[in-house]
Design a protein around this motif. Structure first.
Motif, PDB file in Angstrom:
ATOM      1  N   ALA A  92       0.824  -1.155  -0.066  1.00 28.64           N
ATOM      2  CA  ALA A  92      -0.236  -0.162   0.045  1.00 28.64           C
ATOM      3  C   ALA A  92       0.814   1.370  -0.090  1.00 28.64           C
ATOM      4  N   TYR A  93       0.272   2.143  -0.724  1.00 24.11           N
ATOM      5  CA  TYR A  93       1.089   3.553  -0.930  1.00 24.11           C
ATOM      6  C   TYR A  93      -0.059   4.724  -0.897  1.00 24.11           C
ATOM      7  N   ARG A  94       0.530   5.749  -0.362  1.00 25.30           N
ATOM      8  CA  ARG A  94      -0.196   7.135  -0.326  1.00 25.30           C
ATOM      9  C   ARG A  94       0.409   8.108  -1.384  1.00 25.30           C
ATOM     10  N   VAL A  95      -0.458   8.955  -2.128  1.00 23.02           N
ATOM     11  CA  VAL A  95       0.169   9.909  -2.692  1.00 23.02           C
ATOM     12  C   VAL A  95       0.273  11.117  -2.066  1.00 23.02           C
ATOM     13  N   ASP A  96       1.644  11.602  -2.070  1.00 18.67           N
ATOM     14  CA  ASP A  96       2.017  12.769  -1.288  1.00 18.67           C
ATOM     15  C   ASP A  96       1.879  14.285  -1.730  1.00 18.67           C
TER      16      ASP A  96
END
Length: 165
Positions: free
Chosen positions: A87-91
């Motif tokens: 999982a990854y979040r957009v910064d």
């Protein structure tokens, strides 16, 4: 123009105002799929048609991703739990309308005892103003097709690759 998005944690997957979930079956093992997702980040453009560039940043703690058409993302990896979750979040992004975005890939062995392979679930959790949420809902069929095509392409690519021991 690059904009900073609101930082969110993994709990955002359940509480995001806009949440799309797609599933697909792959013949490859969860381990092989996880390696392609989390460890071979630069390989994404070869199987995910929307991606034109992907590379790890920060020693693997983040990613830079560019989509065909010019959209760019700087991401932080929030979960790298091989072989089951990535999982990854957009910064930051140049995409208009986004306030927050988190994506999760879940990999689970196929449920049937004589059905090898993996069930792949992709969750796209986002926040933005009402027009963005409406546009995202309208884009759901296309995003689903893109995901399913990507999983099929990756599965074919993994089947053709020499096995890693």
């Amino acid at each position: 123009m690059t904009r900073r998005l609101r930082p969110v944690g993994l709990d955002f997957l359940e509480r995001a105002p806009a949440r799309l979930v797609f599933t697909a079956k792959a013949a490859a093992s969860p381990e092989a799929l996880y390696r392609a997702l989390a460890e071979d980040v630069t390989g994404w453009p070869s199987w995910f048609g929307a991606v034109s560039l992907a590379r790890p940043t920060g020693g693997g703690a983040g990613r830079e991703v560019r989509l065909r058409g010019g959209v760019r993302f700087q991401e932080t990896v929030l979960a790298a739990e091989g072989p089951r979750r990535y999982a990854y979040r957009v910064d930051t992004t140049n995409a208009p309308g986004l306030h927050a975005l988190l994506e999760e890939w879940r990999l689970a062995p196929a449920a049937a005892p004589h059905s090898p392979g993996t069930l792949v679930r992709w969750t796209f959790a986002a926040d933005g103003p009402a027009p963005f949420r409406l546009a995202l809902a309208a884009a759901r069929p296309g995003l689903g097709r893109s995901f399913r095509t990507a999983v099929r392409t990756l599965d074919t690519r993994l089947a053709a690759a020499p096995s890693r021991g």
